[in-house]
Design a protein around this motif. Structure first.
Motif, PDB file in Angstrom:
ATOM      1  N   VAL A  73     -40.825  37.371  10.071  1.00 52.73           N
ATOM      2  CA  VAL A  73     -42.142  36.787   9.278  1.00 52.73           C
ATOM      3  C   VAL A  73     -41.247  36.749   7.864  1.00 52.73           C
ATOM      4  CG1 VAL A  73     -44.299  37.320   8.037  1.00 52.73           C
ATOM      5  CG2 VAL A  73     -43.959  37.832  10.328  1.00 52.73           C
ATOM      6  N   LEU A  74     -41.556  35.623   6.986  1.00 49.87           N
ATOM      7  CA  LEU A  74     -41.214  35.228   5.918  1.00 49.87           C
ATOM      8  C   LEU A  74     -42.257  35.709   4.812  1.00 49.87           C
ATOM      9  CD1 LEU A  74     -39.329  32.048   5.911  1.00 49.87           C
ATOM     10  CD2 LEU A  74     -38.380  34.190   6.707  1.00 49.87           C
ATOM     11  N   SER A  75     -42.337  36.470   3.809  1.00 45.99           N
ATOM     12  CA  SER A  75     -43.667  36.892   3.130  1.00 45.99           C
ATOM     13  C   SER A  75     -43.304  35.910   1.735  1.00 45.99           C
ATOM     14  CB  SER A  75     -43.348  38.224   2.622  1.00 45.99           C
ATOM     15  OG  SER A  75     -44.325  38.671   1.726  1.00 45.99           O
ATOM     16  N   VAL A  76     -44.459  35.452   1.562  1.00 41.18           N
ATOM     17  CA  VAL A  76     -44.250  34.420   0.352  1.00 41.18           C
ATOM     18  C   VAL A  76     -45.246  35.117  -0.907  1.00 41.18           C
ATOM     19  CG1 VAL A  76     -44.948  32.057  -0.297  1.00 41.18           C
ATOM     20  CG2 VAL A  76     -44.008  32.717   1.986  1.00 41.18           C
ATOM     21  N   ASN A  77     -44.848  34.902  -1.929  1.00 47.03           N
ATOM     22  CA  ASN A  77     -45.498  35.344  -3.038  1.00 47.03           C
ATOM     23  C   ASN A  77     -45.342  34.277  -4.406  1.00 47.03           C
ATOM     24  OD1 ASN A  77     -43.044  35.247  -4.577  1.00 47.03           O
ATOM     25  ND2 ASN A  77     -42.865  37.668  -4.806  1.00 47.03           N
ATOM     26  N   GLY A  78     -46.295  34.292  -5.313  1.00 44.30           N
ATOM     27  CA  GLY A  78     -46.524  33.357  -6.191  1.00 44.30           C
ATOM     28  C   GLY A  78     -45.131  32.779  -6.682  1.00 44.30           C
ATOM     29  N   ASN A  79     -44.008  33.704  -6.856  1.00 41.76           N
ATOM     30  CA  ASN A  79     -42.862  33.181  -7.480  1.00 41.76           C
ATOM     31  C   ASN A  79     -42.174  32.148  -6.712  1.00 41.76           C
ATOM     32  OD1 ASN A  79     -43.725  35.281  -9.354  1.00 41.76           O
ATOM     33  ND2 ASN A  79     -41.675  35.122 -10.243  1.00 41.76           N
ATOM     34  N   VAL A  80     -41.875  32.857  -5.550  1.00 39.91           N
ATOM     35  CA  VAL A  80     -41.033  32.022  -4.494  1.00 39.91           C
ATOM     36  C   VAL A  80     -41.930  30.632  -4.048  1.00 39.91           C
ATOM     37  CG1 VAL A  80     -39.278  33.587  -3.675  1.00 39.91           C
ATOM     38  CG2 VAL A  80     -41.382  33.430  -2.541  1.00 39.91           C
ATOM     39  N   GLU A 100     -45.991  34.053   5.817  1.00 42.36           N
ATOM     40  CA  GLU A 100     -47.407  34.793   5.411  1.00 42.36           C
ATOM     41  C   GLU A 100     -47.434  34.846   4.127  1.00 42.36           C
ATOM     42  OE1 GLU A 100     -48.477  38.138   7.784  1.00 42.36           O
ATOM     43  OE2 GLU A 100     -49.502  39.008   6.436  1.00 42.36           O
ATOM     44  N   VAL A 101     -48.579  34.329   3.416  1.00 43.94           N
ATOM     45  CA  VAL A 101     -48.691  34.652   1.996  1.00 43.94           C
ATOM     46  C   VAL A 101     -49.076  35.940   1.536  1.00 43.94           C
ATOM     47  CG1 VAL A 101     -49.916  33.984  -0.104  1.00 43.94           C
ATOM     48  CG2 VAL A 101     -49.687  32.301   1.684  1.00 43.94           C
ATOM     49  N   ASN A 102     -48.283  36.842   0.954  1.00 42.78           N
ATOM     50  CA  ASN A 102     -48.462  38.209   0.647  1.00 42.78           C
ATOM     51  C   ASN A 102     -48.577  38.663  -0.874  1.00 42.78           C
ATOM     52  OD1 ASN A 102     -47.195  41.296   1.015  1.00 42.78           O
ATOM     53  ND2 ASN A 102     -49.228  41.028   2.280  1.00 42.78           N
ATOM     54  N   LEU A 103     -49.505  38.682  -1.497  1.00 38.02           N
ATOM     55  CA  LEU A 103     -49.356  39.009  -2.951  1.00 38.02           C
ATOM     56  C   LEU A 103     -49.569  40.332  -3.564  1.00 38.02           C
ATOM     57  CD1 LEU A 103     -51.681  35.866  -4.019  1.00 38.02           C
ATOM     58  CD2 LEU A 103     -49.168  35.968  -3.524  1.00 38.02           C
ATOM     59  N   PHE A 104     -48.680  40.682  -4.675  1.00 37.46           N
ATOM     60  CA  PHE A 104     -48.931  41.945  -5.236  1.00 37.46           C
ATOM     61  C   PHE A 104     -50.224  41.870  -5.900  1.00 37.46           C
ATOM     62  CE2 PHE A 104     -47.693  44.496  -9.050  1.00 37.46           C
ATOM     63  CZ  PHE A 104     -47.575  45.783  -8.320  1.00 37.46           C
ATOM     64  N   ASN A 105     -50.512  40.637  -6.661  1.00 43.11           N
ATOM     65  CA  ASN A 105     -51.809  40.785  -7.463  1.00 43.11           C
ATOM     66  C   ASN A 105     -52.554  39.753  -6.680  1.00 43.11           C
ATOM     67  OD1 ASN A 105     -51.242  42.308  -9.823  1.00 43.11           O
ATOM     68  ND2 ASN A 105     -49.759  40.929 -10.119  1.00 43.11           N
ATOM     69  N   GLY A 128     -51.799  35.263   6.615  1.00 41.55           N
ATOM     70  CA  GLY A 128     -52.299  35.959   5.348  1.00 41.55           C
ATOM     71  C   GLY A 128     -53.582  36.016   5.058  1.00 41.55           C
ATOM     72  N   LEU A 129     -54.103  35.017   5.457  1.00 43.62           N
ATOM     73  CA  LEU A 129     -55.599  34.923   4.759  1.00 43.62           C
ATOM     74  C   LEU A 129     -56.541  35.668   5.720  1.00 43.62           C
ATOM     75  CD1 LEU A 129     -55.089  31.074   4.350  1.00 43.62           C
ATOM     76  CD2 LEU A 129     -55.852  32.700   2.434  1.00 43.62           C
ATOM     77  N   ALA A 130     -56.168  36.085   7.091  1.00 44.74           N
ATOM     78  CA  ALA A 130     -57.005  36.916   7.863  1.00 44.74           C
ATOM     79  C   ALA A 130     -57.044  38.211   7.194  1.00 44.74           C
ATOM     80  CB  ALA A 130     -56.381  37.206   9.139  1.00 44.74           C
ATOM     81  N   ALA A 131     -55.996  38.936   6.746  1.00 38.54           N
ATOM     82  CA  ALA A 131     -55.907  40.275   6.278  1.00 38.54           C
ATOM     83  C   ALA A 131     -56.533  41.221   7.060  1.00 38.54           C
ATOM     84  CB  ALA A 131     -56.530  40.273   4.696  1.00 38.54           C
ATOM     85  N   ASP A 132     -56.357  41.128   8.323  1.00 38.61           N
ATOM     86  CA  ASP A 132     -57.047  42.186   9.282  1.00 38.61           C
ATOM     87  C   ASP A 132     -56.245  43.395   9.615  1.00 38.61           C
ATOM     88  OD1 ASP A 132     -55.143  40.911  10.503  1.00 38.61           O
ATOM     89  OD2 ASP A 132     -56.587  40.116  11.883  1.00 38.61           O
ATOM     90  N   ALA A 133     -55.208  43.655   8.884  1.00 46.26           N
ATOM     91  CA  ALA A 133     -54.476  44.962   8.952  1.00 46.26           C
ATOM     92  C   ALA A 133     -54.017  45.464   7.409  1.00 46.26           C
ATOM     93  CB  ALA A 133     -53.185  44.817   9.921  1.00 46.26           C
ATOM     94  N   LEU A 157     -38.853  39.307   5.880  1.00 42.69           N
ATOM     95  CA  LEU A 157     -37.979  38.862   4.522  1.00 42.69           C
ATOM     96  C   LEU A 157     -39.182  38.883   3.419  1.00 42.69           C
ATOM     97  CD1 LEU A 157     -35.330  36.392   3.694  1.00 42.69           C
ATOM     98  CD2 LEU A 157     -37.477  36.069   2.486  1.00 42.69           C
ATOM     99  N   VAL A 158     -38.890  39.756   2.230  1.00 44.41           N
ATOM    100  CA  VAL A 158     -39.663  39.887   1.117  1.00 44.41           C
ATOM    101  C   VAL A 158     -38.896  39.390   0.079  1.00 44.41           C
ATOM    102  CG1 VAL A 158     -41.357  41.567   1.914  1.00 44.41           C
ATOM    103  CG2 VAL A 158     -39.291  42.423   1.395  1.00 44.41           C
ATOM    104  N   PRO A 159     -39.179  38.384  -0.758  1.00 43.07           N
ATOM    105  CA  PRO A 159     -38.494  37.951  -1.860  1.00 43.07           C
ATOM    106  C   PRO A 159     -39.174  38.517  -2.869  1.00 43.07           C
ATOM    107  CG  PRO A 159     -39.345  36.077  -0.940  1.00 43.07           C
ATOM    108  CD  PRO A 159     -40.006  37.433  -0.359  1.00 43.07           C
ATOM    109  N   LEU A 160     -38.398  39.454  -4.003  1.00 41.64           N
ATOM    110  CA  LEU A 160     -39.208  39.789  -5.318  1.00 41.64           C
ATOM    111  C   LEU A 160     -40.231  40.730  -5.134  1.00 41.64           C
ATOM    112  CD1 LEU A 160     -38.102  36.610  -5.983  1.00 41.64           C
ATOM    113  CD2 LEU A 160     -39.498  36.880  -8.140  1.00 41.64           C
TER     114      LEU A 160
END
Ligand code: PTJ
Length: 247
Positions: A73-80, A100-105, A128-133, A157-160
Motif C-alpha cells: 500500500v502507498l500511503s498518501v498525505n497532503g504534501n505528496v 490509501e489516503v492517510n492524514l496526520f491532520n 482511506g475513506l472507510a477508516a474501519d480499523a 510506503l509512507v512519505p513524510l
C-alpha cells in the motif's frame, strides 16, 4: 510555474514550492505541510538537491519490496498529493500497490479532496475513506486506516510521515518504506527502508527501478531487500550532508 525561467538555479525547488502552495489553495495540503516543505527544502539543499547513490540503492530496495509484497500500500498525505499525484498513481500501477489516503491532520474535507485529486490523475480505487480499523498505540484520529488497506498490508510506503506513526506502523511488523529528506528523523530511523531523497525524485525513482525489476523472480527481489542496509544508508546520507560541496 510558467514565470520561473528554466535556467534559474533554484528552478526545481521553486516549482515544488508552488505546487505545495497550490495544494493548500485546493484544500489538499495542510498549513503544517508548508512548514514540513520548508524543513525538507533545507535538507535537500544540504544534500545538493540530487539523489545520492545510497538513496538510489534504497529506491531499488523499495521497488523490490513493493514487487515482492503480497499486499503493498502507498500511503498518501497532503504534501505528496500536491507534489506527485500522477507519479504516485504510476508507481501504484507499476507495483500492484493500493493507494490509501492517510492524514496526520485528518479532516473529512481534505480526505475527500485528496481522493478526488488522485482520481483526476488516473487512480481507479482510492482507499482511506472507510477508516474501519486502527493502528494500535496511537490516539483515535491519528490511528484511522482501512482494514483492507494499510491495516492488512505487509508492505507500506509512507512519505513524510510523523515519527510516532512511523514507529507504530513498524511495530505492526510490516516492511515500512519511508521517504524523508532528514536522515535523523525518527521516521527515517525506524524504517525498514529509509529513502533519504525528495519525494519529487524518490517516487519516480522507485517506479523506474520497479520497471527494471518487473521480470525478476521473488528470490531475487527478496535478496535485494535483505541486502539493503538501513543503518549504512542513513550514515551515508548524513555523511553527504556533512561533507557535501555546495554551490
Ligand atoms: O497531510 P497530513 O495531514 O498527513 O500532514 C503531512 C505533514 C507532512 C504536514 C505531517 O506528516 C508532518 O507534520 O510531518 P513533519 O513532522 O513536519 O515531517 C515532515 C518530514 O518530511 C521532515 O523530516 C521533512 O524534512 C521531510 N520532508 C519535507 N518535504 C519533503 C520531505 N521529505 C521528502 N520529500 C519532500 N518533498
Amino acid at each position: 510555474d510558467a514565470e520561473i525561467p528554466e535556467d534559474h538555479p533554484r528552478h526545481d525547488s521553486l516549482v515544488t514550492r508552488h505546487r505545495i502552495e497550490d495544494g493548500v489553495e485546493m484544500g489538499i495540503t495542510s498549513q503544517q505541510g508548508l512548514i514540513a516543505q520548508g524543513r525538507g527544502e533545507a535538507f535537500d539543499y544540504l544534500l545538493g538537491e540530487r539523489t545520492i547513490p545510497s538513496a538510489d540503492d534504497a529506491e531499488r530496495a523499495a521497488a523490490a519490496a513493493l514487487l515482492a509484497a503480497e499486499h503493498p500500500v502507498l500511503s498518501v498525505n497532503g504534501n505528496v498529493a500536491a507534489l506527485v499525484p500522477g507519479e504516485l498513481v504510476t508507481l501504484a500501477e507499476a507495483t500492484g500497490a493500493d493507494l490509501e489516503v492517510n492524514l496526520f491532520n485528518r479532516t473529512a474535507e481534505r480526505m475527500q479532496a485528496i481522493a478526488d485529486h488522485l482520481r483526476e490523475h488516473g487512480a481507479e480505487e482510492v482507499k482511506g475513506l472507510a477508516a474501519d480499523a486502527q493502528i494500535p498505540g496511537l490516539s483515535h484520529e491519528r490511528a484511522k486506516v482501512d482494514r483492507d488497506g494499510i491495516y492488512e498490508a505487509d508492505t507500506v510506503l509512507v512519505p513524510l510521515e510523523d515519527g510516532d506513526r512511523a514507529e507504530a506502523l513498524g511495530e505492526m511488523d510490516k516492511t515500512e518504506i519511508v521517504i524523508d529528506l532528514n536522515p535523523l528523523s525518527r521516521s527515517a530511523q525506524v524504517a525498514t527502508i529509509p529513502v533519504v531523497d525528495n519525494a519529487v525524485r524518490a517516487v519516480p525513482g522507485i517506479t523506474e527501478h520497479a520497471r527494471e525489476l518487473a521480470d525478476a523472480d521473488e528470490a531475487t527481489l527478496r535478496e535485494i531487500v535483505d541486502e539493503f542496509d538501513a543503518d549504512a544508508a542513513l550514515a551515508a546520507a548524513e555523511d553527504a550532508i556533512r561533507d557535501g560541496d555546495l554551490d
